[in-house]
Design a protein around this motif. Structure first.
Motif, mmCIF file in Angstrom:
data_model
loop_
_atom_site.group_PDB
_atom_site.id
_atom_site.type_symbol
_atom_site.label_atom_id
_atom_site.label_comp_id
_atom_site.label_asym_id
_atom_site.label_seq_id
_atom_site.Cartn_x
_atom_site.Cartn_y
_atom_site.Cartn_z
ATOM 1 N N TYR A 1 40.729 46.115 36.761
ATOM 2 C CA TYR A 1 39.492 44.938 36.759
ATOM 3 C C TYR A 1 39.848 44.205 38.013
ATOM 4 O O TYR A 1 40.753 43.567 38.704
ATOM 5 N N HIS A 2 38.495 43.782 38.654
ATOM 6 C CA HIS A 2 38.408 43.417 40.049
ATOM 7 C C HIS A 2 39.409 43.605 40.987
ATOM 8 O O HIS A 2 39.959 42.533 41.542
ATOM 9 N N GLN A 3 39.762 44.865 41.058
ATOM 10 C CA GLN A 3 40.955 45.171 41.762
ATOM 11 C C GLN A 3 41.000 44.754 43.292
ATOM 12 O O GLN A 3 41.898 44.030 43.760
ATOM 13 N N VAL A 4 39.861 44.971 44.131
ATOM 14 C CA VAL A 4 39.956 44.516 45.332
ATOM 15 C C VAL A 4 40.107 43.178 45.744
ATOM 16 O O VAL A 4 40.924 42.688 46.314
ATOM 17 N N ARG A 5 39.399 42.394 44.680
ATOM 18 C CA ARG A 5 39.350 40.883 44.958
ATOM 19 C C ARG A 5 40.698 40.399 44.590
ATOM 20 O O ARG A 5 41.219 39.461 45.439
ATOM 21 N N ARG A 6 41.305 40.920 43.522
ATOM 22 C CA ARG A 6 42.725 40.484 43.061
ATOM 23 C C ARG A 6 43.767 40.860 44.163
ATOM 24 O O ARG A 6 44.706 40.140 44.537
ATOM 25 N N ARG B 1 32.741 51.450 37.273
ATOM 26 C CA ARG B 1 32.183 49.956 37.213
ATOM 27 C C ARG B 1 32.138 49.264 38.673
ATOM 28 O O ARG B 1 33.002 49.669 39.331
ATOM 29 N N LEU B 2 31.213 48.460 38.732
ATOM 30 C CA LEU B 2 31.399 47.531 39.724
ATOM 31 C C LEU B 2 31.267 46.105 39.093
ATOM 32 O O LEU B 2 30.496 45.881 38.287
ATOM 33 N N ASP B 3 31.996 45.243 39.761
ATOM 34 C CA ASP B 3 31.780 43.868 38.815
ATOM 35 C C ASP B 3 30.450 43.122 39.259
ATOM 36 O O ASP B 3 29.892 43.631 40.370
ATOM 37 N N LYS B 4 30.233 42.320 38.441
ATOM 38 C CA LYS B 4 28.816 41.670 38.549
ATOM 39 C C LYS B 4 28.627 41.069 39.876
ATOM 40 O O LYS B 4 27.185 41.109 40.632
ATOM 41 N N ASP B 5 29.458 40.625 40.611
ATOM 42 C CA ASP B 5 29.398 40.036 42.143
ATOM 43 C C ASP B 5 29.283 41.333 43.251
ATOM 44 O O ASP B 5 29.148 40.856 44.277
ATOM 45 N N THR B 6 29.817 42.379 42.751
ATOM 46 C CA THR B 6 29.941 43.440 43.809
ATOM 47 C C THR B 6 28.690 44.238 43.913
ATOM 48 O O THR B 6 28.010 44.507 42.790
ATOM 49 N N SER B 7 28.319 44.613 45.132
ATOM 50 C CA SER B 7 27.090 45.350 45.271
ATOM 51 C C SER B 7 27.577 46.825 45.713
ATOM 52 O O SER B 7 28.596 46.931 46.156
HETATM 53 N N1 URA Z 1 37.284 45.785 43.053
HETATM 54 C C1 URA Z 1 36.611 44.581 43.104
HETATM 55 O O1 URA Z 1 37.033 43.564 42.863
HETATM 56 N N2 URA Z 1 35.487 44.849 42.274
HETATM 57 C C2 URA Z 1 34.742 45.686 42.074
HETATM 58 O O2 URA Z 1 33.702 45.865 41.501
HETATM 59 C C3 URA Z 1 35.260 46.990 42.452
HETATM 60 C C4 URA Z 1 36.675 47.075 42.773
#
Ligand code: URA
Length: 259
Positions: free
Chosen positions: A186-191, A101-107
């Motif tokens: 979930y949203h790991q990089v952003r978090r 998965r990639l979250d909605k805002d991620t490309s």
């Molecule tokens: N981390 C994020 O925050 N978003 C993604 O889509 C993948 C990894």
């Protein structure tokens, strides 16, 4: 395998349409026109042509998509546009789904396939493929943040905190960093950046294992790739090679953005 089944599996034709095509005399097997939809063929060894053009047999489909922001990673949704909606109707074959998965805002790089085994190997905790993200940050990337990622960050999950696996990261420019993940919370990089007091303004997945997002593939476009290329998601690489790839290829928006 039946000839009509071969055609409906390799193309977006329904079984009935495939049968009609075969009956019309458009299909040859090893140089002989075959008009029986139930004729048995060996897809690995027979030369099957449609109006003289070879129809290549692929057991599975692999689509490398440059997912744009604003589209959700799902096979279907009642109200929102999904990554499968980006495929041409003839490419929307049964069984295709996003591998991860990639979250909605991620490309960025997303593999879409009907090869469940590869998806499993790519995402299973034991074999989880390394995924590399390029993050454009609000504030400068610091050594302290890199050390916290490397030590294994704690992320809030409801009332508790969950540990992340140790993650390597590196600066490309002052406010542009690459981060390597071997898991998919979930949203790991952003978090993770938020927990370190920073903010991700833009996020692009550039690589999974050795499979790279082609720099000239525009957002929303996709390529059909072969099994051997798709399998390169399982090959190991080093973050320094990914940084070199980014520095050489993502010089325009992303690099300028991170300065
Ligand atoms: N981390 C994020 O925050 N978003 C993604 O889509 C993948 C990894």
């Amino acid at each position: 395998m039946r000839l009509d089944r071969f055609f409906s599996g390799q193309t977006a034709l329904a079984r009935k349409e495939a049968a009609a095509l075969i009956k019309s005399g458009a299909v040859s097997v090893n140089g002989t026109v075959i008009r029986r939809p139930d004729a048995a063929v060996d897809p690995e060894n027979d030369r099957i042509t449609l109006r003289g053009e070879p129809v290549l047999y692929q057991k599975h489909r692999y689509i490398l998509l440059h997912k744009p922001a604003g589209v959700i990673t799902a096979s279907r949704d009642r109200s929102q546009k999904t990554v499968l909606d980006l495929l041409k109707p003839e490419d929307r074959l049964p069984g295709l789904s996003p591998a991860g998965r990639l979250d909605k805002d991620t490309s960025g790089l997303l593999l879409i396939t009907d090869d469940g085994q590869l998806t499993h190997r790519m995402l299973a905790p034991k074999t989880h493929a390394p995924k590399f993200y390029l993050a454009a940050l609000r504030d400068p990337f610091t050594e302290e943040t890199a050390a916290r990622f490397r030590a294994g960050m704690m992320l809030r999950e409801g009332d508790t905190e969950e540990p992340c696996l140790p993650a390597e990261s590196a600066a490309i420019a002052e406010r542009l960093a690459v981060i390597e993940l071997h898991e998919g919370k979930y949203h790991q990089v952003r978090r993770m950046f938020a927990a370190a007091g920073n903010f991700v303004e833009n996020l692009l997945r550039v690589q999974i294992g050795m499979l790279q997002l082609p720099p000239d593939l525009p957002a929303g476009a996709y390529l059909h790739i072969f099994h051997k290329d798709a399998e390169s998601v399982l090959r190991k690489t080093h973050i320094s090679d990914v940084c070199a790839f980014i520095s050489q290829n993502y010089s325009s928006y992303w690099i300028n953005r991170g300065k």
